[in-house]
Write an enzyme that holds these catalytic residues in place. Structure first.
Site, PDB file in Angstrom:
ATOM      1  N   LYS A  35       0.853  -1.210   0.000  1.00  0.00           N
ATOM      2  CA  LYS A  35       0.000   0.000   0.000  1.00  0.00           C
ATOM      3  C   LYS A  35       0.885   1.255   0.000  1.00  0.00           C
ATOM      4  O   LYS A  35       2.113   1.152   0.162  1.00  0.00           O
ATOM      5  CB  LYS A  35      -0.914  -0.030   1.224  1.00  0.00           C
ATOM      6  CG  LYS A  35      -0.177   0.028   2.540  1.00  0.00           C
ATOM      7  CD  LYS A  35      -1.087  -0.228   3.706  1.00  0.00           C
ATOM      8  CE  LYS A  35      -0.285  -0.316   4.982  1.00  0.00           C
ATOM      9  NZ  LYS A  35      -0.819   0.390   6.090  1.00  0.00           N
ATOM     10  N   TYR A 255      18.140  29.566   7.105  1.00  0.00           N
ATOM     11  CA  TYR A 255      16.976  30.317   7.587  1.00  0.00           C
ATOM     12  C   TYR A 255      16.996  30.426   9.109  1.00  0.00           C
ATOM     13  O   TYR A 255      17.230  29.421   9.798  1.00  0.00           O
ATOM     14  CB  TYR A 255      15.673  29.622   7.174  1.00  0.00           C
ATOM     15  CG  TYR A 255      15.312  29.829   5.731  1.00  0.00           C
ATOM     16  CD1 TYR A 255      15.059  31.109   5.236  1.00  0.00           C
ATOM     17  CD2 TYR A 255      15.196  28.749   4.872  1.00  0.00           C
ATOM     18  CE1 TYR A 255      14.711  31.297   3.903  1.00  0.00           C
ATOM     19  CE2 TYR A 255      14.850  28.921   3.540  1.00  0.00           C
ATOM     20  CZ  TYR A 255      14.602  30.208   3.066  1.00  0.00           C
ATOM     21  OH  TYR A 255      14.264  30.398   1.766  1.00  0.00           O
TER      22      TYR A 255
HETATM   23  C1  LIG Z   1      -3.577  -4.258   8.389  1.00  0.00           C
HETATM   24  C2  LIG Z   1      -2.111  -4.192   8.145  1.00  0.00           C
HETATM   25  N1  LIG Z   1      -1.432  -5.340   8.007  1.00  0.00           N
HETATM   26  C3  LIG Z   1      -0.087  -5.357   7.777  1.00  0.00           C
HETATM   27  C4  LIG Z   1       0.615  -4.174   7.700  1.00  0.00           C
HETATM   28  C5  LIG Z   1       2.123  -4.219   7.490  1.00  0.00           C
HETATM   29  O1  LIG Z   1       2.773  -3.688   8.605  1.00  0.00           O
HETATM   30  P1  LIG Z   1       4.369  -3.538   8.639  1.00  0.00           P
HETATM   31  O2  LIG Z   1       4.702  -2.562   7.564  1.00  0.00           O
HETATM   32  O3  LIG Z   1       4.650  -2.983   9.994  1.00  0.00           O
HETATM   33  O4  LIG Z   1       4.923  -4.876   8.392  1.00  0.00           O
HETATM   34  C6  LIG Z   1      -0.058  -2.964   7.844  1.00  0.00           C
HETATM   35  C7  LIG Z   1       0.693  -1.702   7.791  1.00  0.00           C
HETATM   36  O5  LIG Z   1       0.411  -0.703   8.346  1.00  0.00           O
HETATM   37  C8  LIG Z   1      -1.463  -2.970   8.074  1.00  0.00           C
HETATM   38  O6  LIG Z   1      -2.145  -1.834   8.218  1.00  0.00           O
END
Ligand SMILES: Cc1ncc(COP(=O)(O)O)c(C=O)c1O
Length: 364
Positions: A35, A255
């Protein structure tokens, strides 16, 4: 082009980190979490390189559809589920798997046209995070409704860990035990572990694991770096020196003039700033690598530039390569200095940074 920053993406490192996840998963299936544009690395480039994952997990429907439109045929889990009938139809036509986390999503699914392809649904239980998911008391009745629902081809169970990155927090074990009690009541597949669960909490290894951050070569634990886990950083953020200044004792840099030169000194100016995604709150002292030497940032981060103290590198020149994080300089360290987490830095690299693929083909 010119002296603009580059995010170099090491595909061999991606493949290596997936192998690490595979080893830790001990035969469980892997949803590679890609994602937020593959945690800022580019979702499609990550998906293509991680084609040995068993499936891909994303947060939102549009991310899943981008994968399908790009020809990705793996199982895809939409971890946020769907919120309208139109989206449910899209998901069903695309053969997506959906998380289902509240009563409104349940009603939508129950109202779905029977002509649509039934789907695999991952019922989400809140085992202690108080974010998404049904209360555990409601799981039996919700599962019973879903089992009667014609839109459901397979019913699975998932949860998410709130603090697995702290190996001393007993709350993770409590979450796993609660999940295990529910799991026994008849679900086809189950899933708990994120990266920290996979690497640190054996009780969270269920049928499917969902590693994200570790695939990008970042330690999920607050007190360790990637190399401690055998992981290799995937993104190395590079830029170049664009000016070398010889400042006088007492001159103020950048700055607000927040840094005062304690003596006559060489200051190198580097083409990176918050307009590229470098954290504005990185304080004086945050390291960068120039010619393999760690030089400390001085003064405020600007939109396009930072200044560093180059007293230990008098030979520094315009055009010298600089590493802001990645190979040789853990992004975890920069994140800690800036008061944030590596996830945020990786996701925050801006479009104006050129992404350069390395080691795209081949093994390991
Ligand atoms: C529902 C869910 N599963 C898995 C993950 C993966 O987590 P990580 O990146 O800490 O392995 C996430 C990430 O936020 C998540 O929201």
């Amino acid at each position: 082009m010119g002296y603009a920053p580059q995010a170099r993406i090491d595909h061999a490192a991606l493949r290596h980190n997936l192998k690490c996840a595979r080893k830790a998963a001990q035969g469980r299936k892997i949803w590679a979490v890609i994602k937020a544009d593959g945690y800022g690395h580019g979702m499609l480039r990550v998906a293509r390189t991680l084609n040995e994952a068993d499936g891909f997990a994303v947060a939102r429907l549009d991310e899943a559809m981008r994968l399908r439109e790009a020809g990705i045929t793996h199982p895809i889990l939409v971890m946020g589920g769907c919120y309208t009938q139109a989206d449910l139809h899209t998901a069903s036509d695309a053969g997506l798997e959906l998380a289902l986390h509240d009563a409104q999503q349940l009603r939508l699914l129950q109202e779905m046209e029977s002509s649509k392809q039934p789907m695999t649904i991952w019922l989400k239980v809140d085992t202690g995070m108080c974010r998404l998911g049904f209360h555990h008391d409601a799981i039996h009745s919700t599962a019973a409704s879903l089992k009667k629902c014609p839109a459901v081809a397979q019913l699975n169970l998932m949860t998410h860990l709130a603090n697995a990155d702290d190996l001393n927090d007993p709350a993770t074990q409590v979450q796993c035990e609660l999940f295990e009690r529910i799991e026994h009541t008849g679900f086809s597949r189950c899933s708990i572990a994120n990266s920290a669960g996979l690497l640190g909490w054996p009780a969270s290894l269920s049928d499917w694991v969902r590693p994200g951050i570790m695939l990008y070569g970042v330690s999920p634990f607050s007190d360790t770096h990637a190399s401690d886990q055998g992981l290799v950083p995937v993104m190395t953020l590079h830029s170049r020196v664009i000016a070398v200044r010889h400042c006088r004792n007492g001159e103020k840099v950048g700055y607000g003039g927040t840094y005062t030169c304690p003596e006559a000194m060489t200051v190198a100016v580097i083409a990176i700033g918050y307009g590229d995604g470098y954290p504005r709150h990185a304080p004086t002292g945050t390291p960068v690598l120039v010619g393999g030497q760690r030089l400390p940032l001085i003064g405020r981060v600007s939109m396009d530039m930072i200044c560093v103290d180059a007293r230990i590198l008098p030979t520094v020149q315009v055009g010298d390569d600089v590493v802001l994080w990645g190979e040789g300089l853990p992004v975890e360290e920069i994140a800690e200095r800036a008061g944030t987490i590596a996830y945020e830095l990786l996701c925050g690299v801006k479009q104006r940074v050129a992404f350069v693929d390395q080691n795209e083909d081949g093994e390991g």
